[in-house]
Scaffold this motif. Structure first.
Motif, PDB file in Angstrom:
ATOM      1  N   UNK A 253     -21.533   3.273  13.540  1.00 53.38           N
ATOM      2  CA  UNK A 253     -20.281   3.059  14.269  1.00 53.38           C
ATOM      3  C   UNK A 253     -19.907   1.589  14.222  1.00 53.38           C
ATOM      4  N   UNK A 254     -18.682   1.311  14.590  1.00 46.58           N
ATOM      5  CA  UNK A 254     -18.199  -0.069  14.589  1.00 46.58           C
ATOM      6  C   UNK A 254     -17.200  -0.239  15.711  1.00 46.58           C
ATOM      7  N   UNK A 255     -17.126  -1.447  16.257  1.00 47.67           N
ATOM      8  CA  UNK A 255     -16.128  -1.736  17.279  1.00 47.67           C
ATOM      9  C   UNK A 255     -14.832  -2.229  16.655  1.00 47.67           C
ATOM     10  N   UNK A 256     -14.844  -2.393  15.336  1.00 49.97           N
ATOM     11  CA  UNK A 256     -13.658  -2.892  14.627  1.00 49.97           C
ATOM     12  C   UNK A 256     -13.161  -1.809  13.677  1.00 49.97           C
ATOM     13  N   UNK A 257     -11.886  -1.487  13.764  1.00 49.27           N
ATOM     14  CA  UNK A 257     -11.296  -0.480  12.885  1.00 49.27           C
ATOM     15  C   UNK A 257     -11.077  -1.055  11.492  1.00 49.27           C
ATOM     16  N   UNK A 258     -11.099  -0.166  10.503  1.00 47.06           N
ATOM     17  CA  UNK A 258     -10.869  -0.584   9.122  1.00 47.06           C
ATOM     18  C   UNK A 258      -9.387  -0.899   8.914  1.00 47.06           C
ATOM     19  N   UNK A 259      -9.109  -1.782   7.974  1.00 46.54           N
ATOM     20  CA  UNK A 259      -7.736  -2.131   7.603  1.00 46.54           C
ATOM     21  C   UNK A 259      -7.570  -1.819   6.122  1.00 46.54           C
ATOM     22  N   UNK A 260      -6.673  -0.915   5.802  1.00 49.73           N
ATOM     23  CA  UNK A 260      -6.436  -0.498   4.427  1.00 49.73           C
ATOM     24  C   UNK A 260      -5.116  -1.075   3.922  1.00 49.73           C
ATOM     25  N   UNK A 261      -4.969  -1.228   2.615  1.00 57.53           N
ATOM     26  CA  UNK A 261      -3.695  -1.709   2.062  1.00 57.53           C
ATOM     27  C   UNK A 261      -2.557  -0.731   2.391  1.00 57.53           C
ATOM     28  N   UNK A 262      -1.392  -1.263   2.663  1.00 51.25           N
ATOM     29  CA  UNK A 262      -0.251  -0.414   2.970  1.00 51.25           C
ATOM     30  C   UNK A 262       0.143   0.416   1.756  1.00 51.25           C
ATOM     31  N   UNK A 263       0.604   1.621   2.028  1.00 43.30           N
ATOM     32  CA  UNK A 263       1.066   2.532   0.972  1.00 43.30           C
ATOM     33  C   UNK A 263       2.361   3.198   1.445  1.00 43.30           C
ATOM     34  N   UNK A 264       2.975   3.958   0.556  1.00 44.23           N
ATOM     35  CA  UNK A 264       4.158   4.733   0.918  1.00 44.23           C
ATOM     36  C   UNK A 264       3.730   6.145   1.314  1.00 44.23           C
ATOM     37  N   UNK A 265       4.188   6.586   2.455  1.00 44.18           N
ATOM     38  CA  UNK A 265       3.958   7.965   2.883  1.00 44.18           C
ATOM     39  C   UNK A 265       5.283   8.694   2.742  1.00 44.18           C
ATOM     40  N   UNK A 266       5.296   9.692   1.850  1.00 46.78           N
ATOM     41  CA  UNK A 266       6.525  10.432   1.567  1.00 46.78           C
ATOM     42  C   UNK A 266       6.440  11.827   2.179  1.00 46.78           C
ATOM     43  N   UNK A 267       7.001  12.036   3.367  1.00 50.06           N
ATOM     44  CA  UNK A 267       6.879  13.334   4.037  1.00 50.06           C
ATOM     45  C   UNK A 267       7.695  14.420   3.361  1.00 50.06           C
TER      46      UNK A 267
END
Length: 391
Positions: A253-267
């Protein structure tokens, strides 16, 4: 309110009260469940008749005395999934190790070993927690978490440094998706939130998280699952357990959330999972009020029956399919089921369980019903039973 409108409401209250009482009996023992909910739906009328179902209650042999050709939920699912109930189904986890798990818990409690106590309690909860292959497509076991998934923590405290995450998880508190409780932001805004968190519609997403103000449990995870399915997201599932279960089993576990590169979400929006006001009032669907019995008695959708969402839970997890079979025996599988709570958040638990069991289920909110009914109701009448804490 006219006498004609009062009759279906009264019938719904009587039906719901009796069924809710039976659910309390169910929790006492498995034998009581069989006695309370034995019997098949009467197909002779071609419609869903909860009062006819109530007439069958108490007949413990009714389920074994089905007329030839009768369609009933469990048999229909066995045909659909290729299961043989007489053999227990090859794709089911039978939980046969339960006695050993109970002995392990007793020993762990005696020795005071905290980690073993936690592990033993997790194992003990597996008793009667059967999971078919279909169910495991929606509920992922802890031991099957892998790098192919983007883990999404949707707890209200996620990302605020007040809760631990499964290592590698991104964090989006479920409240970020709302304009106000139970009212989702437009699809393009939700897509922007997901994209900025590094999630695209093609990713495999594993959701987990709890809503402590809601009383705990997976309601926010199942709600976000429902939301994402409505966006056309195919590869999404819910963790079969909590972050605490994961940590107790030795997961990082971690107290820090992961940060991922931004992407496009196409609903690609779909309405397949959401009920409309017109469907609810049409009489073509079975209507389930998943709120508490007191809330139901204070005011509900006419013709609905009371089936509190807690009945679908075993602690903080969706209960096993054998129990769900008993709980849903009152329903027809060949007719849509609409589930509602005040905002739909807690109702999503029951909706999720129904979907898992093969029903055509839709989620709805009492808030929408009241809004649509407002012109026809005396001032304040529709608001009875609706409060801010009941989601």
């Amino acid at each position: 309110m006219t006498k004609a409108r009062s009759i279906p409401i009264l019938m719904g209250i009587i039906c719901g009260t009796l069924l809710a009482a039976l659910l309390l009996i169910q929790s006492a023992s498995a034998g009581a469940e069989c006695a309370s909910l034995g019997g098949a739906c009467d197909d002779s009328s071609g419609g869903w008749d909860p009062m006819a179902k109530l007439n069958e209650i108490g007949n413990v042999t009714a389920a074994r005395e089905q007329p030839a050709g009768t369609s009933w939920p469990k048999r229909s699912r066995e045909i659909r999934w290729g299961m043989n109930s007489s053999q227990g189904g090859e794709d089911r986890d039978t939980g046969a190790a339960a006695p050993a798990d109970s002995a392990r818990l007793a020993e762990a409690n005696e020795t005071g070993d905290a980690q073993n106590v936690a592990l033993a309690r997790i194992a003990e909860r597996e008793i009667n927690m059967t999971r078919s292959l279909k169910a495991r497509e929606m509920l992922l076991p802890l031991d099957q978490v892998s790098d192919e998934y983007i883990l999404l923590n949707v707890s209200e405290s996620a990302g605020r440094g007040t809760s631990k995450h499964i290592e590698g998880s991104v964090a989006i508190p479920y409240t970020e998706f709302f304009v106000q409780p139970g009212v989702l932001k437009p699809a393009d805004q939700i897509a922007d939130i997901l994209g900025r968190a590094g999630i695209s519609r093609e990713d495999s997403v594993l959701i987990y998280g709890e809503c402590l103000p809601c009383g705990g449990g997976p309601s926010v995870a199942t709600y976000v699952y429902w939301m994402m399915k409505g966006l056309g997201h195919e590869n999404v599932t819910v963790l079969d357990g909590t972050a605490e279960d994961w940590a107790a089993a030795g997961g990082a576990t971690s107290e820090i959330a992961a940060v991922l590169p931004e992407v496009d979400y196409m609903p690609q929006e779909t309405s397949n999972y959401t009920a409309t006001y017109d469907l609810v009032r049409s009489g073509q669907a079975q209507i389930i009020d998943a709120r508490s019995l007191p809330e139901y008695l204070m005011g509900s959708i006419p013709g609905s029956i009371s089936l509190p969402y807690e009945g679908a839970l075993n602690g903080n997890r969706i209960t096993g399919e054998e129990r769900l079979d008993m709980i849903f025996m009152v329903l027809r599988e060949d007719q849509p089921v609409v589930v509602f709570t005040n905002t739909g958040i807690k109702g999503s638990v029951l909706w999720f369980a129904l979907e898992m069991m093969g029903y055509d289920a839709r989620l709805y909110s009492y808030l929408d019903w009241i809004t649509e009914q407002a012109p026809d109701l005396p001032e304040g009448e529709g608001l009875r039973g609706l409060n801010e804490t009941a989601l």
